[in-house]
Design an enzyme around this catalytic site. Structure first.
Site, PDB file in Angstrom:
ATOM      1  N   LYS A 122       0.842  -1.203   0.000  1.00  0.00           N
ATOM      2  CA  LYS A 122       0.000   0.000   0.000  1.00  0.00           C
ATOM      3  C   LYS A 122       0.873   1.248   0.000  1.00  0.00           C
ATOM      4  O   LYS A 122       0.557   2.226  -0.676  1.00  0.00           O
ATOM      5  CB  LYS A 122      -0.934   0.014   1.216  1.00  0.00           C
ATOM      6  CG  LYS A 122      -2.129  -0.917   1.073  1.00  0.00           C
ATOM      7  CD  LYS A 122      -3.156  -0.613   2.150  1.00  0.00           C
ATOM      8  CE  LYS A 122      -4.356  -1.529   2.059  1.00  0.00           C
ATOM      9  NZ  LYS A 122      -5.304  -1.304   3.172  1.00  0.00           N
ATOM     10  N   LYS A 206      -5.155 -10.228  -6.194  1.00  0.00           N
ATOM     11  CA  LYS A 206      -6.448 -10.576  -5.574  1.00  0.00           C
ATOM     12  C   LYS A 206      -7.541  -9.602  -6.027  1.00  0.00           C
ATOM     13  O   LYS A 206      -7.255  -8.450  -6.368  1.00  0.00           O
ATOM     14  CB  LYS A 206      -6.339 -10.629  -4.050  1.00  0.00           C
ATOM     15  CG  LYS A 206      -6.179  -9.286  -3.402  1.00  0.00           C
ATOM     16  CD  LYS A 206      -6.507  -9.335  -1.907  1.00  0.00           C
ATOM     17  CE  LYS A 206      -6.516  -7.915  -1.386  1.00  0.00           C
ATOM     18  NZ  LYS A 206      -7.072  -7.661  -0.117  1.00  0.00           N
ATOM     19  N   LYS A 209     -11.452  -4.273  -3.530  1.00  0.00           N
ATOM     20  CA  LYS A 209     -12.328  -3.110  -3.645  1.00  0.00           C
ATOM     21  C   LYS A 209     -11.639  -1.962  -4.337  1.00  0.00           C
ATOM     22  O   LYS A 209     -12.250  -1.177  -5.019  1.00  0.00           O
ATOM     23  CB  LYS A 209     -12.690  -2.638  -2.222  1.00  0.00           C
ATOM     24  CG  LYS A 209     -13.640  -3.547  -1.537  1.00  0.00           C
ATOM     25  CD  LYS A 209     -14.084  -2.976  -0.218  1.00  0.00           C
ATOM     26  CE  LYS A 209     -13.018  -3.125   0.827  1.00  0.00           C
ATOM     27  NZ  LYS A 209     -13.536  -3.249   2.182  1.00  0.00           N
TER      28      LYS A 209
END
Ligand code: AMP
Ligand code: TRP
Length: 342
Positions: A122, A206, A209
């Site tokens: 991230k 993966k 969202k």
């Protein structure tokens, strides 16, 4: 004044999990986590939390965050979590989460946090990296440890964070030579059972969202036609055969897992059913199976949009969660030497 003592032993196990209101929930969230929440609610005392404070670790539009927080709670219920059976609440409504998080930060090492793979991933994508992004897993540990949680149902991507929560619990318990926190167990489905649903455009990534490639993401609120389109354009592997092989057929294996979990058919049954029929027919049927799974969720979601309905559920949830959290926080504060409030 009496010192806060350990809680009395419970007969039923306690389950805690959280979902961030950081985007539109995906089929990955459903198959990897929410579906298991609905099963666990019948065999355990369950707390399911919309972790809004976690979402703040990366920039959020305030209006969207507000709306998504309500929407995640609605999706919990729409997926089958019964608010009479399980406690559904918002993380920021129980300030004990933030309070415990700070206390745990002071027992966690900087190196432990910098090692977290999700932090590294991230952080690499952010222009500015906040300290909240680094300490994120400590807040997650606080969520879990505050409730003396036995089991934490999550997808495979949360394994490392859970390990850290366990390490923190053990460290604190050893330091005080007392079971201040229960050491929680992960409840992570294997990949073939939904633990890691992959992006339809990139089976190495993966389904998420906040995916960079939204075409590879099925959102639980996507209209049926969008779902059909996304499945039709899903990437497949070389060769025309349909069989499960994570290594050599990652794209088809992912589609098979989705098919299996939505239909209830085993991977072998799917393999037999589509032997020799190629990808076209398989994808067409898969789209229908997914639409059939998602449509009832969408219907219930729409019913829950009546003003006040979800707000009342969240208010009840807070009233149930907070009294469970406070004793653990107070006991830890006492053991650390913080002055009792009189
Ligand atoms: P998040 O979207 O990060 O708030 O995740 C909520 C829950 O869904 C967590 O338990 C995740 O581990 C799980 N989850 C998220 N994405 C996936 C995925 N692609 N496959 C399986 N589980 C997932
Ligand atoms: N970090 C989790 C995720 O991104 C969400 C989360 C926050 C959580 N607190 C939790 C999950 C406590 C389980 C238990 O998916």
């Amino acid at each position: 004044m009496q010192r806060p003592q350990s809680p009395a032993p419970r007969i039923m196990k306690r389950v805690f999990s959280g979902v961030q209101p950081s985007g539109s929930l995906t089929l990955g969230n459903y198959l990897g986590a929410l579906r298991n929440f609905t099963k666990l609610q019948h065999e355990a005392e369950c707390l399911f939390c919309v972790v809004d404070l976690h979402a703040l670790t990366v920039p959020q539009d305030p209006k969207e965050l507000y709306q998504r927080t309500l929407d995640v709670a609605r999706i919990f219920v729409a997926c089958g979590i019964d608010p009479k059976q399980a406690t559904i609440f918002v993380q920021s409504h129980v300030p004990a989460h933030s309070e415990l998080s700070w206390l745990l930060e002071c027992t966690t090492y900087d190196g432990e946090l910098r090692r977290m793979t999700q932090y590294k991933d991230k952080a690499a994508k952010q222009e500015v990296v906040t300290s909240g992004l680094l300490t994120y897993p400590v807040l997650m540990a606080a969520d879990i440890l505050l409730y003396q949680t036995d089991e934490v149902p999550v997808g495979d991507d949360q394994k490392q964070h859970l390990e850290l929560a366990r390490d923190i619990a053990v460290r604190v318990n050893n330091r005080f030579d007392e079971a201040i926190f229960k050491v929680p167990k992960p409840y992570i489905p294997p990949r073939a059972a939904g633990g890691r649903i992959m992006n339809l455009q990139d089976p190495m990534e993966k389904m998420s969202k906040s995916a960079e490639n939204p075409r590879g993401n099925i959102a639980l609120l996507d209209p049926p036609d969008a779902i059909r389109r996304k499945i039709k354009s899903a990437v497949t592997d070389s060769g025309r055969e349909i069989y499960y092989d994570e290594e050599n057929k990652p794209a088809v294996s992912n589609l098979m897992v989705i098919y299996s979990l939505c239909s209830g058919d085993s991977l072998e049954e799917i393999q037999d059913k589509y032997a020799g029929s190629g990808y076209g027919k398989f994808k067409e049927d898969l789209a229908e199976v997914v639409v059939e799974t998602i449509t009832p969720i969408q219907k219930r979601f729409a019913e829950l949009s009546e003003p006040g309905v979800i707000e009342d559920i969240l208010s009840d949830g807070r009233k149930k969660a907070e009294p469970l959290a406070i004793p653990t926080l107070e006991r830890f504060q006492d053991r650390l030497g913080l002055l009792a409030r009189s």
